[in-house]
Write a protein that holds these residues in place. Structure first.
Motif, short mmCIF file in Angstrom:
data_model
loop_
_atom_site.label_atom_id
_atom_site.label_comp_id
_atom_site.label_asym_id
_atom_site.label_seq_id
_atom_site.Cartn_x
_atom_site.Cartn_y
_atom_site.Cartn_z
N ARG A 117 0.89 -1.28 0.07
CA ARG A 117 0.30 -0.07 -0.47
C ARG A 117 1.14 1.23 0.11
NH1 ARG A 117 -3.01 -2.51 2.26
NH2 ARG A 117 -2.46 -2.41 5.22
N ALA A 118 1.41 0.90 0.89
CA ALA A 118 2.64 2.89 0.94
C ALA A 118 3.45 2.30 -0.31
CB ALA A 118 4.06 2.60 1.79
N VAL A 119 4.02 1.56 -1.10
CA VAL A 119 4.57 1.81 -2.41
C VAL A 119 3.42 2.56 -3.24
CG1 VAL A 119 5.99 0.76 -4.31
CG2 VAL A 119 6.46 0.04 -1.83
N ARG A 120 3.11 1.51 -3.11
CA ARG A 120 1.19 1.67 -4.29
C ARG A 120 1.34 3.29 -4.47
NH1 ARG A 120 -3.09 -0.52 -2.52
NH2 ARG A 120 -3.80 1.19 -1.60
N ASP A 121 1.09 4.06 -3.05
CA ASP A 121 0.84 5.24 -2.89
C ASP A 121 1.80 6.38 -2.81
OD1 ASP A 121 -2.11 4.55 -2.91
OD2 ASP A 121 -1.69 4.52 -0.25
N ASP A 122 3.06 5.60 -2.94
CA ASP A 122 3.96 6.64 -3.00
C ASP A 122 4.18 7.87 -1.69
OD1 ASP A 122 6.32 7.34 -3.88
OD2 ASP A 122 5.72 8.90 -5.17
N ASP A 123 3.82 6.85 -0.34
CA ASP A 123 4.08 7.35 1.19
C ASP A 123 5.14 7.06 1.52
OD1 ASP A 123 3.13 7.82 3.40
OD2 ASP A 123 1.79 7.00 3.41
N ARG A 124 6.10 8.61 1.24
CA ARG A 124 7.29 8.35 1.08
C ARG A 124 7.51 7.86 2.61
NH1 ARG A 124 10.80 8.64 -3.11
NH2 ARG A 124 9.53 8.87 -5.05
#
Length: 161
Positions: A117-124
């Protein structure tokens, strides 16, 4: 009264695992001793930070049941808040001993989903935090996270997944 994430983990660690209701009752007891009210909202943020981990009891603890349990998580440094040593005498809760390997598998599944989810959302910010959690999780339970860590690391470096 608010308990820190590590204090919540310390309370849970006294029993091995607790339901959320039991953890809230423990917080209420500690707050009562201080003439305050317990603010249980911190339980959810402790779960998000991997200080606490939630799991279904079947296959993880000997006692089965319908209610989800919480245990001290891989990023926790369990600390007993003042008065917590009395909780085993106050609460009517039998100690539970989670199987660390089974619990590790549950947490690994959640971690992999959070990472995707973090990678998909580009949530650095979340990616960086999960990179740190990955090392703690591998130390805490017998899991291998090299592949997912590589993906997080690539996303953190801006090269994508």
């Amino acid at each position: 009264m608010e308990l820190t994430h590590d204090e919540l983990a310390g309370v849970v660690d006294l029993f091995g695992a607790l339901t959320r209701d039991e953890l809230t009752e423990a917080g209420d007891e500690l707050a009562f001793k201080r003439g305050a009210d317990f603010d249980g909202e911190n339980i959810e943020t402790a779960l998000a930070a991997y200080r606490l981990v939630a799991f279904d009891p079947d296959g993880v603890v000997e006692q089965s049941g319908d209610e989800q349990l919480v245990a001290a998580g891989p990023t926790a440094f369990p600390t007993l808040p003042d008065g917590a040593e009395d909780l085993p005498h106050i609460l009517d809760v039998e100690p539970r001993t989670p199987d660390r390997a089974a619990l590790g598998g549950v947490v690994e599944g959640r971690f992999r989903a959070d990472a995707a989810r973090a990678v998909r959302d580009d949530d650095r910010e979340r990616i960086e935090r999960l990179l740190d959690v990955s090392y703690d999780l591998e130390t805490w339970a017998p899991v291998e996270l090299d592949g997912v860590r590589d993906r997080l690391d690539a996303a953190a470096g801006g090269s994508g997944a």
